[in-house]
Design an enzyme around this catalytic site. Structure first.
Site, mmCIF file in Angstrom:
data_model
loop_
_atom_site.group_PDB
_atom_site.id
_atom_site.type_symbol
_atom_site.label_atom_id
_atom_site.label_comp_id
_atom_site.label_asym_id
_atom_site.label_seq_id
_atom_site.Cartn_x
_atom_site.Cartn_y
_atom_site.Cartn_z
ATOM 1 N N GLY B 166 -49.046 18.450 20.191
ATOM 2 C CA GLY B 166 -50.501 18.072 19.401
ATOM 3 C C GLY B 166 -51.305 17.094 20.259
ATOM 4 O O GLY B 166 -52.203 16.493 19.781
ATOM 5 N N GLY B 167 -50.983 16.920 21.614
ATOM 6 C CA GLY B 167 -51.822 15.886 22.389
ATOM 7 C C GLY B 167 -51.531 14.443 22.186
ATOM 8 O O GLY B 167 -52.024 13.566 23.025
ATOM 9 N N GLU B 279 -46.118 29.266 25.408
ATOM 10 C CA GLU B 279 -47.404 28.640 25.645
ATOM 11 C C GLU B 279 -47.398 28.592 27.346
ATOM 12 O O GLU B 279 -46.511 28.185 27.942
ATOM 13 C CB GLU B 279 -47.802 27.232 25.232
ATOM 14 C CG GLU B 279 -47.747 27.171 23.692
ATOM 15 C CD GLU B 279 -48.501 25.805 23.271
ATOM 16 O OE1 GLU B 279 -48.995 25.853 22.352
ATOM 17 O OE2 GLU B 279 -48.418 24.993 23.997
ATOM 18 N N GLU B 292 -44.534 25.327 27.517
ATOM 19 C CA GLU B 292 -43.518 24.967 26.668
ATOM 20 C C GLU B 292 -43.394 26.254 25.445
ATOM 21 O O GLU B 292 -44.294 26.951 25.531
ATOM 22 C CB GLU B 292 -43.922 23.741 25.887
ATOM 23 C CG GLU B 292 -45.122 23.919 25.058
ATOM 24 C CD GLU B 292 -45.580 22.614 24.486
ATOM 25 O OE1 GLU B 292 -45.740 21.608 25.237
ATOM 26 O OE2 GLU B 292 -45.492 22.577 23.225
ATOM 27 N N ARG B 296 -41.386 27.649 16.231
ATOM 28 C CA ARG B 296 -41.706 27.515 14.916
ATOM 29 C C ARG B 296 -43.228 28.580 14.570
ATOM 30 O O ARG B 296 -43.449 29.139 15.755
ATOM 31 C CB ARG B 296 -42.070 26.261 14.421
ATOM 32 C CG ARG B 296 -43.216 25.852 15.429
ATOM 33 C CD ARG B 296 -43.960 24.357 14.940
ATOM 34 N NE ARG B 296 -44.680 23.868 16.007
ATOM 35 C CZ ARG B 296 -45.639 24.058 16.607
ATOM 36 N NH1 ARG B 296 -46.673 24.790 15.924
ATOM 37 N NH2 ARG B 296 -46.231 23.410 17.301
#
Lengths: 177, 510
Positions: B166-167, B279, B292, B296
């Site tokens: 999430g950065g 990703e 990555e 989930r």
């Protein structure tokens, strides 16, 4: 005084009769002499109006300004269209304020959310350029650099490193030079 | 309807609600958990049972394994669905569930270790010859070590938290001069967010498109793909617009099957169970690099559900219950787009949580809203500030963009008002940004790279200050009336909501 004359941005309006109630009707005269009949129905977030052109809804939220007034953010409902910094300024209001010599108090740098001050990079008396980093704040697990919104001189620093701050808390003050 | 044993949802917000809906449809009673900050939150109202697990801080509640397992036992739950975030990618949680006799809805701890840890994942994909972005062989311990790697592959490079997502704990570094302070900042952020400051470095790909492949595995060595999603439109390294099919792959059609094949190969190798996402970065020439794997369900899974017609949560639950026979890859139809509505400043993208006085989400054909809120409430400072996801489907991308434009224009999220007409609290949303995005020519054309926002400053420019005639009329009526007194229902009558009462009190006491 039953007629109220003023401006929203560049649009001049003169309300021909007092505005009252959560729903009602009134006539507004424009600068070119045209008279528009407007009905309204107000709710908690704004209002719907009806003119000859149809029905328009707006969400309107006020925001206290540094000068002690209220500026409004206006959003058109359903159709899109958004404006900020609007207010209806009564005729004479602006010139009166100018005549009274209202002083610019400078720019208050405020916390936009609750968080913790990690670093303070300026002290009273420092000259800062617009965009320069003033502080680093940790909020929502992210480090956020807080930058100067204007150039000027730091006239007050109200927080220290490690301090927790609430939304709206003053962090520092930039005085115009 | 078949009856199943209860499922505990170890999460909150929109994803807990979304999982609840499918679980209940399939006959799994739902057990919710909540913290101090969420006692009356929407996700709690959706559950058959709800249990308090601790204080607002995530480590006391939604990350509190001991308490969650205790509650699972007390509630009679047999399954644990982790949602996304929180405990969803922690292998030790999977093991703790198994030890407590619970079925974790997701992959095994072993495949999670092989793919969930970024450094371990790189070794796994390297062994399977899946291309990836040049990166440091392992964790870099000092900024000097990061700098020497950067010198080898050339700037710009990206510093990334090994435990991250999430950065958070991520920094772009353009030159050697920046690397020391970027390293410190990212490490500190990673320690704060994940309790682990390990960093690694990789080369930054230019003109990057973010494309990810949804897979589903049966845990016995068979996996299928469910198409791709392009998530190139990001702010602060976090996705804000996701779509399928990926426009970039429509330009390089030979890349798509190669990516599908790579993702399925790795998923089968690690005997992946359930929903997972690979990703990738796809550069401007159609080459792809593994980034990555997310072990989930993803935030943006509705996009895949729209184009495949598959309810991914249903598949997850049925697989956990031993009732799913993995079919062939489903056919994909049409075009779907999702945007994320966040409580954040639409110009700076800084989180701006606060009380929420009104929310109206779009409805209509082929429009879906996954929301953490059904009515008023509060976006708390303790968790991710996402309010809702809005997604649409249409036969073509062009039609989907138009449908989304209407959906976003219909959406309303407003702060409660004080008696003087000003907003109560500090809530802002990115709605006006999303409305601009859907009208942006580059976005409409589909050639979006991850630096879209930087390249289009008009997306984040200040609003206009010269109103339309109607806006001017409405504003002046509103202002003059507000100066005379409160708006409709601002008085504390019995039927008024807590928020209007609160705003009344605040106004009076001012």
């Amino acid at each position: 005084m039953s007629r109220i004359h003023g401006k929203v941005g560049a649009i001049e309006l003169e309300w021909m009769s007092p505005l009252r109630g959560n729903s009602g009707q009134a006539q507004a005269r424009l600068k070119d002499g045209r008279v528009i009949s407007v009905s309204w129905n107000r709710d908690r977030e704004g209002l719907w109006i009806e003119t000859d052109n149809g029905v328009f809804g707006f969400d309107i939220a006020g925001e206290a300004t540094d000068e002690g007034g209220i500026a409004y953010h206006v959003k058109r409902r359903i159709a899109g269209g958004e404006w900020s910094g609007l207010s209806f300024k009564r005729a004479g209001e602006e010139s009166a304020a100018a005549a009274a010599g209202v002083q610019k108090r400078g720019v208050r740098v405020r916390a936009q959310m609750p968080g913790k001050i990690i670093r303070v990079s300026v002290k009273v008396g420092d000259m800062v350029e617009k965009g320069q980093s003033l502080l680093v704040m940790e909020a929502m697990k992210m480090e956020n650099e807080i930058r100067a919104a204007a150039s000027g001189k730091i006239s007050a620093v109200k927080v220290t490193e490690g301090q927790a701050v609430e939304t709206g808390a003053d962090l520092c003050l930039i005085e115009p030079v | 309807m078949k009856k199943h044993a209860p499922v505990l949802i170890a999460n909150r917000g929109e994803i807990a609600i979304r999982i609840s809906k499918t679980a209940r449809a399939l006959g799994f009673p739902v057990v919710a958990i909540y913290s101090d900050a969420d006692r009356f939150a929407e996700h709690v109202r959706y559950a058959d049972q709800a249990y308090y697990v601790g204080a607002a801080a995530p480590k006391e509640s939604y990350l509190n394994v001991e308490r969650i397992l205790e509650v699972a036992k007390r509630s009679g739950a047999r399954y644990v669905h982790p949602g996304y975030g929180f405990l969803s990618e922690r292998p030790h949680f999977v093991e703790a569930c198994e030890k407590a006799g619970l079925i974790f809805v997701g992959p095994s701890a072993e495949s999670m270790r092989l793919m969930g840890d970024k450094i371990q994942a790189r070794q796994t994909v390297d062994s399977l010859k899946v291309p990836r972005v040049p990166g440091s062989a392992g964790v870099v311990k000092t900024w000097q070590e990061a700098a020497s790697f950067a010198k080898q592959v050339g700037y710009p490079v990206l510093l990334k938290a090994a435990a991250g997502g999430g950065g958070k704990g991520m920094r772009r570094v353009d030159s050697e001069a920046e690397i020391s302070s970027a390293f410190d900042g990212a490490t500190r952020e990673a320690v704060g967010a994940f309790g682990d400051g390990s960093m690694y470095v990789e080369k930054l790909i230019l003109e990057p498109h973010h494309v990810e492949i949804q897979v589903f595995g049966d845990g016995k060595g068979k996996a299928i793909h469910l198409g791709e999603r392009e998530c190139s439109i990001q702010r602060r390294h976090q996705k804000v617009w996701e779509e399928s099919p990926a426009p970039i792959l429509n330009r390089y059609p030979q890349t798509r099957p190669a990516m599908f094949e790579a993702a399925v190969r790795v998923a089968e190798h690690v005997r992946y169970a359930g929903a997972g996402t690979f990703e990738f970065i796809v550069d401007g020439k159609g080459s792809f690099y593994f980034l990555e794997m997310n072990t989930r369900l993803q935030v943006e899974h509705p996009v895949t559900e729209w184009v495949t017609g598959v309810d991914l949560v249903a598949w997850q639950l049925l697989l956990a219950a031993g009732e799913l026979k993995l079919p062939a890859s489903p056919e994909r139809r049409g075009s779907a787009i999702e945007v994320r509505l966040y409580a954040e400043d639409p110009h700076t993208f800084l989180p701006a949580p606060g009380p929420l006085g009104l929310i109206e989400l779009p409805t209509g054909s082929f429009v879906r809203s996954d929301s953490a809120f059904g009515s008023e409430g509060e976006v708390t400072v303790h968790y991710d500030p996402m309010i809702s996801k809005i997604s649409v489907w249409a036969p073509t991308r062009e039609e989907a963009v138009d449908r989304l434009r209407v959906a976003l224009d219909e959406t309303r999220v407003e702060s409660p008002r004080k008696i003087d007409g000003t907003r109560q609290g500090s809530l802002r949303t990115n709605l006006s940004f999303l409305r601009r995005l859907v009208r942006n020519e580059t976005v409409r054309g589909g050639d979006t790279t991850t630096d879209l926002i930087a390249k289009n400053p008009d997306l984040t420019a200040a609003e206009a200050t010269e109103p339309s005639l109607e806006a001017a009329l409405a504003l002046s009526i509103h202002q003059l009336l507000t100066e005379q007194g409160p708006a409709v229902n601002a008085a504390p009558v019995a039927a008024a909501s807590n928020w209007s009462r609160a705003s009344w009190r605040e106004g009076v006491q001012k």
